[in-house]
Design a protein around this motif. Structure first.
Motif, PDB file in Angstrom:
ATOM      1  N   ALA A 151       0.808  -1.226   0.000  1.00 17.61           N
ATOM      2  CA  ALA A 151       0.000   0.000   0.000  1.00 17.61           C
ATOM      3  C   ALA A 151       0.839   1.273   0.000  1.00 17.61           C
ATOM      4  O   ALA A 151       0.332   2.348  -0.329  1.00 17.61           O
ATOM      5  N   ILE A 152       2.101   1.179   0.371  1.00 14.47           N
ATOM      6  CA  ILE A 152       2.911   2.385   0.561  1.00 14.47           C
ATOM      7  C   ILE A 152       3.004   3.221  -0.707  1.00 14.47           C
ATOM      8  O   ILE A 152       2.949   4.460  -0.661  1.00 14.47           O
ATOM      9  N   GLY A 153       3.133   2.583  -1.860  1.00 11.55           N
ATOM     10  CA  GLY A 153       3.169   3.345  -3.103  1.00 11.55           C
ATOM     11  C   GLY A 153       1.928   4.201  -3.275  1.00 11.55           C
ATOM     12  O   GLY A 153       2.000   5.360  -3.701  1.00 11.55           O
ATOM     13  N   GLY A 154       0.771   3.638  -2.935  1.00 15.81           N
ATOM     14  CA  GLY A 154      -0.474   4.400  -3.023  1.00 15.81           C
ATOM     15  C   GLY A 154      -0.550   5.505  -1.996  1.00 15.81           C
ATOM     16  O   GLY A 154      -1.048   6.604  -2.278  1.00 15.81           O
ATOM     17  N   LEU A 155      -0.061   5.241  -0.780  1.00 15.55           N
ATOM     18  CA  LEU A 155      -0.076   6.270   0.262  1.00 15.55           C
ATOM     19  C   LEU A 155       0.838   7.425  -0.116  1.00 15.55           C
ATOM     20  O   LEU A 155       0.494   8.598   0.074  1.00 15.55           O
ATOM     21  N   ALA A 156       2.007   7.118  -0.664  1.00 17.33           N
ATOM     22  CA  ALA A 156       2.921   8.172  -1.100  1.00 17.33           C
ATOM     23  C   ALA A 156       2.291   9.006  -2.207  1.00 17.33           C
ATOM     24  O   ALA A 156       2.408  10.233  -2.219  1.00 17.33           O
ATOM     25  N   ASN A 157       1.605   8.345  -3.112  1.00 14.38           N
ATOM     26  CA  ASN A 157       0.936   9.072  -4.189  1.00 14.38           C
ATOM     27  C   ASN A 157      -0.109  10.033  -3.637  1.00 14.38           C
ATOM     28  O   ASN A 157      -0.237  11.173  -4.091  1.00 14.38           O
ATOM     29  N   GLU A 189       7.276   2.757  11.065  1.00 14.01           N
ATOM     30  CA  GLU A 189       8.478   3.355  10.498  1.00 14.01           C
ATOM     31  C   GLU A 189       8.440   3.311   8.976  1.00 14.01           C
ATOM     32  O   GLU A 189       8.874   4.243   8.300  1.00 14.01           O
ATOM     33  N   SER A 190       7.893   2.241   8.431  1.00 17.06           N
ATOM     34  CA  SER A 190       7.860   2.080   6.973  1.00 17.06           C
ATOM     35  C   SER A 190       6.962   3.106   6.298  1.00 17.06           C
ATOM     36  O   SER A 190       7.261   3.580   5.210  1.00 17.06           O
ATOM     37  N   VAL A 191       5.844   3.449   6.930  1.00 19.15           N
ATOM     38  CA  VAL A 191       4.884   4.342   6.276  1.00 19.15           C
ATOM     39  C   VAL A 191       5.132   5.817   6.585  1.00 19.15           C
ATOM     40  O   VAL A 191       4.532   6.688   5.958  1.00 19.15           O
ATOM     41  N   ARG A 192       6.018   6.107   7.544  1.00 17.29           N
ATOM     42  CA  ARG A 192       6.128   7.478   8.036  1.00 17.29           C
ATOM     43  C   ARG A 192       6.480   8.487   6.938  1.00 17.29           C
ATOM     44  O   ARG A 192       5.952   9.606   6.913  1.00 17.29           O
ATOM     45  N   ASN A 193       7.368   8.119   6.034  1.00 14.34           N
ATOM     46  CA  ASN A 193       7.744   9.050   4.972  1.00 14.34           C
ATOM     47  C   ASN A 193       6.646   9.258   3.951  1.00 14.34           C
ATOM     48  O   ASN A 193       6.700  10.212   3.161  1.00 14.34           O
ATOM     49  N   SER A 194       5.650   8.385   3.945  1.00 19.36           N
ATOM     50  CA  SER A 194       4.571   8.466   2.957  1.00 19.36           C
ATOM     51  C   SER A 194       3.306   9.098   3.508  1.00 19.36           C
ATOM     52  O   SER A 194       2.349   9.287   2.748  1.00 19.36           O
ATOM     53  N   CYS A 195       3.284   9.404   4.784  1.00 18.48           N
ATOM     54  CA  CYS A 195       2.055   9.860   5.425  1.00 18.48           C
ATOM     55  C   CYS A 195       2.261  11.156   6.199  1.00 18.48           C
ATOM     56  O   CYS A 195       3.350  11.436   6.709  1.00 18.48           O
ATOM     57  N   LYS A 196       1.193  11.918   6.325  1.00 16.04           N
ATOM     58  CA  LYS A 196       1.217  13.129   7.143  1.00 16.04           C
ATOM     59  C   LYS A 196       1.246  12.802   8.628  1.00 16.04           C
ATOM     60  O   LYS A 196       1.806  13.547   9.430  1.00 16.04           O
ATOM     61  N   HIS A 197       0.602  11.708   8.997  1.00  4.39           N
ATOM     62  CA  HIS A 197       0.422  11.377  10.419  1.00  4.39           C
ATOM     63  C   HIS A 197       0.388   9.869  10.575  1.00  4.39           C
ATOM     64  O   HIS A 197      -0.218   9.157   9.762  1.00  4.39           O
ATOM     65  N   VAL A 198       1.060   9.359  11.612  1.00  6.38           N
ATOM     66  CA  VAL A 198       1.110   7.926  11.895  1.00  6.38           C
ATOM     67  C   VAL A 198       0.880   7.726  13.386  1.00  6.38           C
ATOM     68  O   VAL A 198       1.482   8.421  14.213  1.00  6.38           O
ATOM     69  N   GLY A 221      -5.583  21.329   6.425  1.00  2.00           N
ATOM     70  CA  GLY A 221      -4.358  21.808   5.808  1.00  2.00           C
ATOM     71  C   GLY A 221      -4.255  21.247   4.402  1.00  2.00           C
ATOM     72  O   GLY A 221      -5.243  21.146   3.672  1.00  2.00           O
ATOM     73  N   ARG A 222      -3.036  20.893   4.003  1.00  2.00           N
ATOM     74  CA  ARG A 222      -2.873  20.230   2.718  1.00  2.00           C
ATOM     75  C   ARG A 222      -3.224  18.763   2.899  1.00  2.00           C
ATOM     76  O   ARG A 222      -2.591  18.067   3.694  1.00  2.00           O
ATOM     77  N   PRO A 223      -4.225  18.237   2.185  1.00  2.00           N
ATOM     78  CA  PRO A 223      -4.665  16.856   2.396  1.00  2.00           C
ATOM     79  C   PRO A 223      -3.564  15.850   2.080  1.00  2.00           C
ATOM     80  O   PRO A 223      -2.596  16.142   1.369  1.00  2.00           O
ATOM     81  N   GLY A 224      -3.734  14.646   2.598  1.00  2.20           N
ATOM     82  CA  GLY A 224      -2.754  13.598   2.335  1.00  2.20           C
ATOM     83  C   GLY A 224      -3.124  12.316   3.040  1.00  2.20           C
ATOM     84  O   GLY A 224      -4.214  12.172   3.601  1.00  2.20           O
ATOM     85  N   ALA A 225      -2.199  11.366   3.008  1.00  2.65           N
ATOM     86  CA  ALA A 225      -2.432  10.063   3.617  1.00  2.65           C
ATOM     87  C   ALA A 225      -2.083  10.085   5.099  1.00  2.65           C
ATOM     88  O   ALA A 225      -1.152  10.775   5.525  1.00  2.65           O
ATOM     89  N   VAL A 226      -2.826   9.300   5.877  1.00  7.24           N
ATOM     90  CA  VAL A 226      -2.524   9.085   7.291  1.00  7.24           C
ATOM     91  C   VAL A 226      -2.631   7.588   7.557  1.00  7.24           C
ATOM     92  O   VAL A 226      -3.258   6.854   6.795  1.00  7.24           O
ATOM     93  N   TYR A 227      -2.030   7.157   8.652  1.00  5.73           N
ATOM     94  CA  TYR A 227      -1.993   5.722   8.939  1.00  5.73           C
ATOM     95  C   TYR A 227      -2.263   5.458  10.412  1.00  5.73           C
ATOM     96  O   TYR A 227      -1.694   6.113  11.287  1.00  5.73           O
ATOM     97  N   VAL A 228      -3.128   4.484  10.675  1.00  2.00           N
ATOM     98  CA  VAL A 228      -3.394   4.010  12.033  1.00  2.00           C
ATOM     99  C   VAL A 228      -3.021   2.535  12.094  1.00  2.00           C
ATOM    100  O   VAL A 228      -3.574   1.704  11.357  1.00  2.00           O
ATOM    101  N   ASP A 229      -2.073   2.216  12.952  1.00  2.45           N
ATOM    102  CA  ASP A 229      -1.564   0.863  13.133  1.00  2.45           C
ATOM    103  C   ASP A 229      -2.451   0.133  14.139  1.00  2.45           C
ATOM    104  O   ASP A 229      -2.591   0.583  15.278  1.00  2.45           O
ATOM    105  N   LEU A 230      -3.052  -0.969  13.746  1.00  5.38           N
ATOM    106  CA  LEU A 230      -4.028  -1.644  14.597  1.00  5.38           C
ATOM    107  C   LEU A 230      -3.543  -3.054  14.938  1.00  5.38           C
ATOM    108  O   LEU A 230      -3.643  -3.977  14.124  1.00  5.38           O
ATOM    109  N   PRO A 231      -2.983  -3.246  16.145  1.00  5.28           N
ATOM    110  CA  PRO A 231      -2.503  -4.575  16.527  1.00  5.28           C
ATOM    111  C   PRO A 231      -3.615  -5.608  16.515  1.00  5.28           C
ATOM    112  O   PRO A 231      -4.763  -5.320  16.883  1.00  5.28           O
ATOM    113  N   GLY A 232      -3.258  -6.834  16.103  1.00  7.05           N
ATOM    114  CA  GLY A 232      -4.251  -7.887  15.990  1.00  7.05           C
ATOM    115  C   GLY A 232      -4.961  -8.193  17.290  1.00  7.05           C
ATOM    116  O   GLY A 232      -6.154  -8.520  17.303  1.00  7.05           O
ATOM    117  N   ASN A 233      -4.259  -8.088  18.424  1.00  2.86           N
ATOM    118  CA  ASN A 233      -4.902  -8.404  19.697  1.00  2.86           C
ATOM    119  C   ASN A 233      -5.961  -7.373  20.080  1.00  2.86           C
ATOM    120  O   ASN A 233      -6.873  -7.672  20.845  1.00  2.86           O
TER     121      ASN A 233
END
Length: 636
Positions: A151-157, A189-198, A221-233
């Motif tokens: 998904a990172i390519g899409g988030l960066a886009n 860490e992987s998505v941080r460069n591709s997202c406004k907020h993690v 502000g300027r729109p963009g991608a954000v990411y929420v990490d959701l642990p399986g437990n």
């Protein structure tokens, strides 16, 4: 004990004495008339949680029921879905698997429309396009490890292109981190460069707050991608406690305008210009009142203008003072440039010589202060919302308007007409195999008579398409954008078709892409077919990247094809339309202008699935000769 609240998809803390009760609970559930093998779960003793066997053939994996949607008696999947719904999320695109299957099911139970894609990157493209079209938050749901990496390519886009998307990514259980868990990866860490907020919620009670901030960061502000990490437990942990949900993020976002003194300075700068030029970017399309106010400003000021690729349609290409056909001349000789939601990046050659005057004056409206003075000094920076800023600026023009009889305007129009004439000569050449421009003629005629969202992708296919497919309305053209991303086509089309179905039923969706571009996300045709969406794709097929080989030349290659086949070559005259037929859609191959016209008319008679029109053109067709190269390169 009451009947099951969540059927088989809730995580329930279980001790040894309660396992028999759980088994009875599932069997007695009113949602299951008979015991289902897929619903009778295995108890993971180490984790003390219920795990559903989704591989079971008779598992009713889409029968998730929730007794309450008010925040009490809910598991992590339900809380996540409820938080997204509470924040106005209407659509969720994704590829489900462990550990987020339950999140997708809970989303549907809460009334969020879930669209299952074939690849996470394409799902990300679809989600961000829907966010752009609706102006609302849209969710992207992906699995852990390889899922989020895809998904990172899409988030960066999304971030580079300034389109909003809220990505929810499943990840390994917290207590299994650093132990070699299934698909364990350092996702934040992987998505941080591709997202406004993690961010990552640490408990069930914090999930709604994380979702609220993610939505706010994506949309404000300027729109963009954000990411929420959701642990399986967290996904399957349940609670009997009350869950609090923050207030929905107010939309559209808050706006501001520059100081009036700066607005007056901008007006004076424009009035004093001898060779002014207005450049409209896609930021104007995002602004709530942007398109309306841009149109009013252009009408009142009578200034010559053109649009960036993303800004096309904010005002119509048929506007009397649109001089897009004289783009190179306009950029090169303008002494004052008014950037409205556009940036001095590679698309505008950084605003530098030789493509611009070395002393060009720049007036710029942007919501991001860091964008001012980028590559070139900004004479008048106007920090604020485009629509609201122009609403203040336009009336202050008074009776002033630019004189259309000036030599500057005459020169621009003459150059535009010269280029238009050169293009029309290519359009009128119907000899086969067709050139690009002739292949576009029936498409152009179709667009003139219909309301169509155009998805345009490829190298020459996209560049020529900007000229050959005039844009008349805002948000009716989606292309590779600022990131120049190939592969967006079918994902964008998926979103556009759903948007049209739900919000503008008379609007059609047309994808025009090169054969190389089509290959990146071609399997999403199956997704489009699965949801019965009437997307028409015209593949401008030259059998390669930029150019390819004729079938006879391809067959004549001898020896090791990895050494002899040109690197730009794809399969000669590949029958891509048959792929669409395999998914239950329609397909046809065409070689002439009348065949393309007839195929388009027939394609839109189909309303329950996709159509692919495979237009075979000359393998060495090119753009008309350009005075300047499309890409400004370093001279180092």
């Amino acid at each position: 004990m009451s009947t099951a609240r969540f059927l088989s998809t809730s995580l329930v803390n279980i001790n040894a004495t309660s396992r028999r009760s759980l088994s009875l609970l599932v069997r007695r559930s009113r949602f299951s008339l008979a015991p289902q093998r897929g619903l009778i779960s295995v108890i993971d003793k180490q984790q003390c949680r219920q795990i559903t066997d989704y591989s079971a053939k008779d598992s009713r994996v889409n029968s998730r029921k929730l007794r309450k949607l008010d925040g009490s008696n809910m598991d992590g999947a339900a809380i996540t879905a409820a938080a997204l719904k509470h924040q106005g999320v209407e659509y969720m695109f994704g590829v489900v698997g462990f550990p987020v299957i339950e999140v997708g099911m809970a989303a549907q139970a809460h009334g969020i429309k879930y669209i299952g894609c074939r690849n996470e990157q394409a799902a990300a493209y679809a989600a961000q396009a829907m966010g752009y079209l609706t102006g609302k938050p849209v969710a992207l749901l992906v699995v852990s490890g390889p899922g989020i990496l895809h998904a990172i390519g899409g988030l960066a886009n999304a971030t580079v292109n300034c389109w909003p998307v809220v990505c929810i990514g499943g990840t390994a259980d917290v207590d299994l981190e650093n132990r070699g868990a299934f698909q364990e990866w350092s996702q934040q860490e992987s998505v941080r460069n591709s997202c406004k907020h993690v961010s990552r919620p640490t408990s069930l009670h914090t999930i709604p707050a994380h979702i609220e901030k993610a939505v706010r960061c994506a949309m404000y502000g300027r729109p963009g991608a954000v990411y929420v990490d959701l642990p399986g437990n967290l996904v399957l942990t349940s609670t009997e406690e009350e869950i609090s949900f923050p207030e929905p993020v107010p939309l559209p976002p808050p706006v501001s305008i520059p100081p009036i003194a700066e607005i007056e300075k901008a007006i004076n700068t424009l009035k004093s210009a001898k060779k002014p030029l207005v450049i409209v970017g896609k930021g104007a399309a995002w602004s709530e009142r942007g398109a309306t106010q841009v149109q009013q400003f252009l009408t009142k000021s009578k200034l010559p203008w053109l649009a960036t690729p993303g800004g096309k349609g904010v005002a119509s290409d048929l506007h009397p003072r649109f001089i897009g056909q004289a783009r190179s001349l306009a950029l090169r000789e303008a002494d004052t440039v008014f950037l409205i939601g556009a940036r001095f990046n590679w698309i505008l050659h950084f605003g530098l010589p030789p493509r611009f005057q070395k002393d060009v004056k720049v007036v710029q409206i942007d919501i991001c202060p860091e964008e001012f003075h980028q590559n070139v000094k900004t004479e008048v920076p106007l920090l604020g919302d485009i629509g609201e800023t122009l609403a203040e600026l336009t009336p202050r023009l008074g009776e002033w308007a630019y004189d259309e009889s000036t030599e500057w305007f005459k020169k621009l129009r003459e150059n535009a007409e010269k280029n238009r004439t050169a293009v029309e000569k290519l359009v009128d050449d119907h000899s086969t195999p067709l050139n690009y421009y002739a292949a576009y003629q029936p498409i152009r005629e179709f667009l003139a008579n219909n309301d169509v969202i155009v998805v345009n992708e490829g190298a020459n296919t996209m560049d020529i398409g900007r000229t050959m497919m005039p844009s008349r309305l805002p948000k009716r053209r989606l292309d590779a954008g600022t990131f120049g991303t190939m592969g967006v086509g079918q994902g964008f089309a998926l979103a556009a078709a759903l948007w049209a179905r739900d919000h503008s039923p008379k609007t059609k969706v047309l994808v025009v892409q090169g054969d190389s571009a089509f290959g990146f996300s071609a399997m999403e045709l199956e997704t489009i077919a699965r949801y019965n969406l009437p997307v028409v794709t015209v593949i401008i097929n030259n059998s390669g990247i930029y150019r390819g080989l004729l079938p006879e030349d391809d067959k004549a290659i001898e020896g090791d094809r990895t050494l002899a086949l040109p690197v730009l070559s794809l399969t000669a005259e590949c029958r891509y339309e048959q792929m669409c037929e395999a998914f239950g859609g329609a397909g046809t191959v065409v070689r002439t202008v009348p065949e393309i016209k007839a195929a388009l008319e027939k394609a839109y008679q189909k309303t329950d699935g996709p159509t692919v029109i495979n237009a075979l053109i000359s393998t060495d067709s090119e753009r008309k000769p350009q005075a300047d190269h499309w890409l400004t390169r370093s001279k180092m």
